[in-house]
Design an enzyme around this catalytic site. Sequence first.
Site, PDB file in Angstrom:
ATOM      1  N   SER A  89       0.774  -1.382   0.119  1.00 21.79           N
ATOM      2  CA  SER A  89       0.110   0.164   0.295  1.00 21.79           C
ATOM      3  C   SER A  89       1.708   1.488   0.213  1.00 21.79           C
ATOM      4  O   SER A  89       1.710   1.075  -0.975  1.00 21.79           O
ATOM      5  CB  SER A  89      -0.866  -0.027   1.328  1.00 21.79           C
ATOM      6  OG  SER A  89      -1.596   1.020   1.391  1.00 21.79           O
ATOM      7  N   ASP A  94       0.001  -3.869  -4.118  1.00 17.20           N
ATOM      8  CA  ASP A  94      -1.459  -3.245  -3.198  1.00 17.20           C
ATOM      9  C   ASP A  94      -1.142  -1.875  -3.580  1.00 17.20           C
ATOM     10  O   ASP A  94      -1.563  -1.398  -2.881  1.00 17.20           O
ATOM     11  CB  ASP A  94      -2.284  -4.174  -2.526  1.00 17.20           C
ATOM     12  CG  ASP A  94      -3.966  -4.369  -2.873  1.00 17.20           C
ATOM     13  OD1 ASP A  94      -4.288  -3.930  -4.424  1.00 17.20           O
ATOM     14  OD2 ASP A  94      -4.433  -4.584  -2.653  1.00 17.20           O
ATOM     15  N   HIS A 136      -7.482  -5.267   0.088  1.00 20.88           N
ATOM     16  CA  HIS A 136      -6.546  -4.399   0.324  1.00 20.88           C
ATOM     17  C   HIS A 136      -6.053  -5.457   1.839  1.00 20.88           C
ATOM     18  O   HIS A 136      -4.781  -5.556   2.010  1.00 20.88           O
ATOM     19  CB  HIS A 136      -6.892  -3.503   0.316  1.00 20.88           C
ATOM     20  CG  HIS A 136      -5.539  -2.511   0.345  1.00 20.88           C
ATOM     21  ND1 HIS A 136      -4.797  -2.771  -0.629  1.00 20.88           N
ATOM     22  CD2 HIS A 136      -5.419  -1.246   1.269  1.00 20.88           C
ATOM     23  CE1 HIS A 136      -3.951  -1.829  -0.103  1.00 20.88           C
ATOM     24  NE2 HIS A 136      -3.914  -0.740   0.759  1.00 20.88           N
TER      25      HIS A 136
END
Length: 444
Positions: free
Chosen positions: A288, A311, A366
């Site tokens: 992330s 991600d 996620h």
Amino acid sequence: MCSVGRLVQLTLVKRVYEWSKSTSGLQFIPKKWNWFCVIAMGNSSGHNNTMTIPPGKGPHQVGCTDLMVGHTVQGTFMRIYYPCQATEHPHLPDWVPCREYFNGLADFMKINRALSERIFNYLFGSCKIPAAWNASFKPDGKYPVIIFSHGLGAFRTLYSAICVELASQGFIVAAVEHRDESSSATFYFKENAEPGTKRHMSSDISKPVSDNLEEVWMYYRPLKTGENEFPLRNKQVKQRADECIRALDILFDIHSGKSVENVLQSNFDLSTMENSMDLCRIAVMGHSFGGATVIECLCKEVRFKCGVALDTWMFPLDEEIFPGVKQPIFFINSEKFQWIGNIIRMKKLDSAIFPRKMITIKGTVHQSFPDFTFLTGNWIGRLMKLKGEIDPHIALDLCNKATLAFLQRHLSLNRDFNQWDPLIEGKDDNLIPGTNITIPHSSI
């Protein structure tokens, strides 16, 4: 009255948790209790009723230790995972090191600290990391190195399943705890004029070596009302990259035999890692916000030979840096998190010269990459988007194997990880080559 209230709260949490194991009451949760019950029922209906972080599958047993170099906020803090000597009864560290991290998670999730601490501690307080704390380092040639960067609101221990697996396969992994106010919580020390008078944190594993050091906690900084987000996140991603590079510098010092002083009390002998790292084979990895940190690191530091971005949240990055990224990048995405604008920015890193790969794991969300996905029950995990539709063990196994194949290819490793080369191309029933997001041709 305060202690009675806390006892009532904890008792209520336990009762709700036990009640939640029965499906008979699920349709009758009063609306105002939904959020409370969601948290309290987090550990029901688990994977074979054993919700634990999976151990590494590689040939090496794994040890871990914490290293803080420099006691101020400008210092560097990381957890190092490494191949260790076999031990029969290893001491496994707590997944969440101390109560202050529960407070940080509560702040990040915008829920009451006092109540959430008891809930989190009840649900996750006994969770352990499958790595031997301060175990003796295992000399076995030179190990390649990975620097790992956590996501927004996380901290150094929340990706232990990935880090343990990589260490079990023969890597030294340094998971940095960022001090850019993007962690849910972290700490450093200040000098105290009255030695021995200050109480330190509730964990014994992070005590300072000096009595005149007092811990200072730094919690997640939310956006202020009306604040433009990009300047903050862009500043943070630059600091994060600098912190990763400093962590790498410290590993270089350890490898070369320089004296590295750990601010924390530790039984681990850093000198045993001298001449143990393959410093021509270094990768950077993150999830992330940590994925954005990967790209920033690759632009800033040529010692990173490739990057694995899980991600990735592309928003914090200046697109002007993209042409400066010359190393191979592997984007591993979840099926449910990505969107057109984010994928388009990833595609702007495509190159005819430098390898760029992307796959998407079907049925993932996620939060399929941090450890929470293993520590919450199935339906609650899905309700809170901590689990996807795919078994988290299968999802992370695909992620790890694809990562190892990519690292072998671009770090020129003499291993058998190339058996998983098809995964890099998305060749598996649970993978999508590239992305599941449809991008308008005009955008490309």
